[in-house]
Write a protein that holds these residues in place. Structure first.
Motif, PDB file in Angstrom:
ATOM      1  N   LEU A 296       2.718  18.960  12.516  1.00  0.00           N
ATOM      2  CA  LEU A 296       3.718  18.151  13.209  1.00  0.00           C
ATOM      3  C   LEU A 296       4.393  18.934  14.333  1.00  0.00           C
ATOM      4  N   VAL A 297       4.546  20.227  14.130  1.00  0.00           N
ATOM      5  CA  VAL A 297       5.126  21.068  15.183  1.00  0.00           C
ATOM      6  C   VAL A 297       4.193  21.124  16.384  1.00  0.00           C
ATOM      7  N   GLU A 298       2.902  21.275  16.115  1.00  0.00           N
ATOM      8  CA  GLU A 298       1.961  21.562  17.205  1.00  0.00           C
ATOM      9  C   GLU A 298       1.572  20.340  18.021  1.00  0.00           C
ATOM     10  N   ARG A 299       1.436  19.172  17.377  1.00  0.00           N
ATOM     11  CA  ARG A 299       0.966  18.023  18.137  1.00  0.00           C
ATOM     12  C   ARG A 299       1.389  16.719  17.473  1.00  0.00           C
ATOM     13  N   TYR A 300       1.245  15.659  18.236  1.00  0.00           N
ATOM     14  CA  TYR A 300       1.638  14.328  17.789  1.00  0.00           C
ATOM     15  C   TYR A 300       0.517  13.766  16.936  1.00  0.00           C
ATOM     16  N   ILE A 301       0.589  14.013  15.612  1.00  0.00           N
ATOM     17  CA  ILE A 301      -0.535  13.709  14.742  1.00  0.00           C
ATOM     18  C   ILE A 301      -0.256  12.534  13.823  1.00  0.00           C
ATOM     19  N   VAL A 302       0.947  11.997  13.840  1.00  0.00           N
ATOM     20  CA  VAL A 302       1.343  10.884  12.976  1.00  0.00           C
ATOM     21  C   VAL A 302       1.883   9.762  13.854  1.00  0.00           C
ATOM     22  N   CYS A 303       1.446   8.538  13.593  1.00  0.00           N
ATOM     23  CA  CYS A 303       2.025   7.375  14.270  1.00  0.00           C
ATOM     24  C   CYS A 303       3.329   7.048  13.569  1.00  0.00           C
ATOM     25  N   SER A 304       4.443   7.358  14.210  1.00  0.00           N
ATOM     26  CA  SER A 304       5.746   7.241  13.556  1.00  0.00           C
ATOM     27  C   SER A 304       6.077   5.807  13.159  1.00  0.00           C
TER      28      SER A 304
ATOM     29  N   ILE B 125       1.797  11.729   2.675  1.00  0.00           N
ATOM     30  CA  ILE B 125       0.535  11.175   2.191  1.00  0.00           C
ATOM     31  C   ILE B 125       0.041  10.122   3.172  1.00  0.00           C
ATOM     32  N   PHE B 126      -1.282   9.992   3.255  1.00  0.00           N
ATOM     33  CA  PHE B 126      -1.919   9.157   4.280  1.00  0.00           C
ATOM     34  C   PHE B 126      -2.829   8.123   3.650  1.00  0.00           C
TER      35      PHE B 126
ATOM     36  N   LYS C  85     -17.925   2.125  13.485  1.00  0.00           N
ATOM     37  CA  LYS C  85     -18.182   0.689  13.351  1.00  0.00           C
ATOM     38  C   LYS C  85     -18.041   0.202  11.914  1.00  0.00           C
ATOM     39  N   ASN C  86     -18.070   1.126  10.948  1.00  0.00           N
ATOM     40  CA  ASN C  86     -17.893   0.758   9.541  1.00  0.00           C
ATOM     41  C   ASN C  86     -16.447   0.876   9.076  1.00  0.00           C
ATOM     42  N   GLY C  87     -15.554   1.253  10.003  1.00  0.00           N
ATOM     43  CA  GLY C  87     -14.151   1.391   9.642  1.00  0.00           C
ATOM     44  C   GLY C  87     -13.784   2.729   9.043  1.00  0.00           C
ATOM     45  N   SER C  88     -14.698   3.685   9.105  1.00  0.00           N
ATOM     46  CA  SER C  88     -14.431   5.022   8.575  1.00  0.00           C
ATOM     47  C   SER C  88     -13.831   5.896   9.668  1.00  0.00           C
ATOM     48  N   LEU C  89     -13.003   6.835   9.270  1.00  0.00           N
ATOM     49  CA  LEU C  89     -12.354   7.726  10.220  1.00  0.00           C
ATOM     50  C   LEU C  89     -13.367   8.628  10.914  1.00  0.00           C
ATOM     51  N   LYS C  90     -13.197   8.778  12.222  1.00  0.00           N
ATOM     52  CA  LYS C  90     -14.017   9.721  12.975  1.00  0.00           C
ATOM     53  C   LYS C  90     -13.406  11.118  12.995  1.00  0.00           C
ATOM     54  N   VAL C  91     -12.165  11.232  12.578  1.00  0.00           N
ATOM     55  CA  VAL C  91     -11.466  12.516  12.589  1.00  0.00           C
ATOM     56  C   VAL C  91     -10.914  12.785  11.199  1.00  0.00           C
ATOM     57  N   SER C  92     -10.623  14.033  10.960  1.00  0.00           N
ATOM     58  CA  SER C  92      -9.991  14.417   9.692  1.00  0.00           C
ATOM     59  C   SER C  92      -8.470  14.345   9.863  1.00  0.00           C
ATOM     60  N   VAL C  93      -7.813  13.610   8.997  1.00  0.00           N
ATOM     61  CA  VAL C  93      -6.358  13.459   9.066  1.00  0.00           C
ATOM     62  C   VAL C  93      -5.722  14.298   7.954  1.00  0.00           C
ATOM     63  N   PRO C  94      -4.935  15.300   8.304  1.00  0.00           N
ATOM     64  CA  PRO C  94      -4.322  16.131   7.271  1.00  0.00           C
ATOM     65  C   PRO C  94      -3.221  15.384   6.535  1.00  0.00           C
ATOM     66  N   GLU C  95      -2.925  15.803   5.343  1.00  0.00           N
ATOM     67  CA  GLU C  95      -1.785  15.294   4.594  1.00  0.00           C
ATOM     68  C   GLU C  95      -1.276  16.410   3.703  1.00  0.00           C
ATOM     69  N   GLY C  96      -0.261  16.144   2.927  1.00  0.00           N
ATOM     70  CA  GLY C  96       0.350  17.192   2.115  1.00  0.00           C
ATOM     71  C   GLY C  96       1.368  17.952   2.939  1.00  0.00           C
ATOM     72  N   ASP C  97       1.184  19.269   3.047  1.00  0.00           N
ATOM     73  CA  ASP C  97       2.075  20.098   3.859  1.00  0.00           C
ATOM     74  C   ASP C  97       1.710  19.902   5.334  1.00  0.00           C
ATOM     75  N   MET C  98       2.516  19.110   6.021  1.00  0.00           N
ATOM     76  CA  MET C  98       2.199  18.715   7.402  1.00  0.00           C
ATOM     77  C   MET C  98       3.015  19.462   8.443  1.00  0.00           C
TER      78      MET C  98
ATOM     79  N   THR D  77       0.831  -1.203   0.000  1.00  0.00           N
ATOM     80  CA  THR D  77       0.000   0.000   0.000  1.00  0.00           C
ATOM     81  C   THR D  77       0.868   1.256   0.000  1.00  0.00           C
ATOM     82  N   ALA D  78       1.924   1.242   0.815  1.00  0.00           N
ATOM     83  CA  ALA D  78       2.793   2.416   0.914  1.00  0.00           C
ATOM     84  C   ALA D  78       3.484   2.710  -0.409  1.00  0.00           C
ATOM     85  N   VAL D  79       4.054   1.689  -1.033  1.00  0.00           N
ATOM     86  CA  VAL D  79       4.770   1.894  -2.306  1.00  0.00           C
ATOM     87  C   VAL D  79       3.806   2.392  -3.376  1.00  0.00           C
ATOM     88  N   SER D  80       2.614   1.814  -3.416  1.00  0.00           N
ATOM     89  CA  SER D  80       1.616   2.244  -4.398  1.00  0.00           C
ATOM     90  C   SER D  80       1.298   3.727  -4.239  1.00  0.00           C
ATOM     91  N   HIS D  81       1.061   4.176  -3.007  1.00  0.00           N
ATOM     92  CA  HIS D  81       0.749   5.587  -2.757  1.00  0.00           C
ATOM     93  C   HIS D  81       1.946   6.488  -3.075  1.00  0.00           C
TER      94      HIS D  81
END
Length: 323
Positions: free
Chosen positions: A165-173, A211-212, A148-161, A114-118
């Protein structure tokens, strides 16, 4: 006779798996690499001076998986700085992409595919995904909450992060997949620091797009005795001084008032945890750092008073964070 078309090989992925006292987990971590649906992989296995039976477990795994020939192994007899150990392996990588796999985590089977494809499709510098977090009692949750359907409950930013990233821990490293050349251009992890992820993410976020994918890419174990669990260790945090150094770097990288505001918020967040864990020396340095920035929110004065009083509530903080 017509020339047959050449079959193009998919990009090589380098996986660097570093082990330190992970005898109970390293076997599964390595299995998760060879069980990927993506097969063009080179694997680096490093034992960083383990005091348990990790080396024996690694050797047993190698014996059982002798068919997997693309393996580089190094055993350190003395435990060294993690960033140095990783960088040594990074400089030997020949993959287009690289993954930093902790020996107590596991890659889910489609993570690399999945990662390589993206990354190939969108030409970004860094990929990240959702993760399954599992504690020592087997309780689990996802890093980004799902319905319960596997959809995100929050909006996850991508692109210019960068600002995020400075403000909070928003990515699982643990889910990060890098383009190898981006890490090499940044000279890898900063070897003067005790940990790597906050620093490398903000440095890469300043220059490259993230990218996410809302796939579960990694199963990450939450262990009480892990190095990262000691980020706010009572009275003697090894990681907070490195966090302070990264905040000073960010100040030189910031370009806008919003980014400066994000830096103030992150600095005060770290100050709060330093005070709560009775790391008063580094808390004082963080307060001095914020004092030199553009503004002092009301929180600053609250934390300044707390620091002056040296009010130790670390016992309560420890009980809360272990709950």
């Amino acid at each position: 006779m017509k020339n047959l078309p050449l079959i193009q090989q998919p990009p090589l992925v380098s996986v660097i798996c570093t082990c330190f006292n992970h005898e109970n987990y390293i076997f599964e971590a390595l299995n998760s690499v060879v069980n990927q649906t993506y097969t063009n992989i080179e694997l680096f296995i490093i034992d960083n001076g383990s005091k348990d039976n990790s080396v024996e477990v690694i050797q047993n795994w190698l014996w059982l998986h002798d068919y997997f020939t693309s393996v580089n192994i190094h055993y350190h007899t003395v435990t060294r700085n993690y960033c140095q150990v990783f960088n040594e392996a990074l400089r030997k990588c020949t993959g287009t992409f690289v993954v930093d796999l902790a020996a107590d985590d596991m890659l889910c089977s489609t993570h690399l595919e999945t990662a390589v494809s993206h990354l190939e499709e969108r030409h970004a510098g860094v990929y990240f995904s959702n993760a399954k977090l599992v504690d020592e009692k087997g309780r689990s949750r996802t890093f980004y909450p799902l319905d319960k359907n596997g959809s995100l409950k929050v909006s996850v930013p991508e692109g210019d992060m960068y600002q995020h990233l400075v403000e909070r821990y928003i990515v699982c490293s643990a889910t990060l997949v890098f383009r190898t050349f981006t890490l090499l251009k940044e000279n890898g992890y900063d070897e003067s620091l005790s940990y790597e992820d906050f620093d490398i993410m903000v440095r890469l976020g300043r220059k490259y797009k993230f990218i996410f994918s809302n796939s579960i890419g990694v199963e990450k174990r939450l262990l009480r005795n892990s190095f990262s669990a000691g980020q706010y260790r009572s009275k003697n945090s090894i990681m907070l001084p490195s966090t302070y150094e990264v905040l000073k770097k960010i100040r030189t990288m910031n370009c806008t008032p919003r980014e400066n505001k994000a830096l103030i918020n992150r600095s005060l967040h770290e100050t709060k945890h330093a005070l709560a864990s009775a790391n008063f020396e580094i808390a004082g340095k963080l307060l001095s750092f914020v004092d030199g920035l553009d503004e002092r929110p009301r929180r600053f004065w609250l934390y300044w008073g707390w620091w002056r009083l040296k009010l130790n509530i670390s016992w309560l903080y420890l009980a809360y964070t272990r709950h």
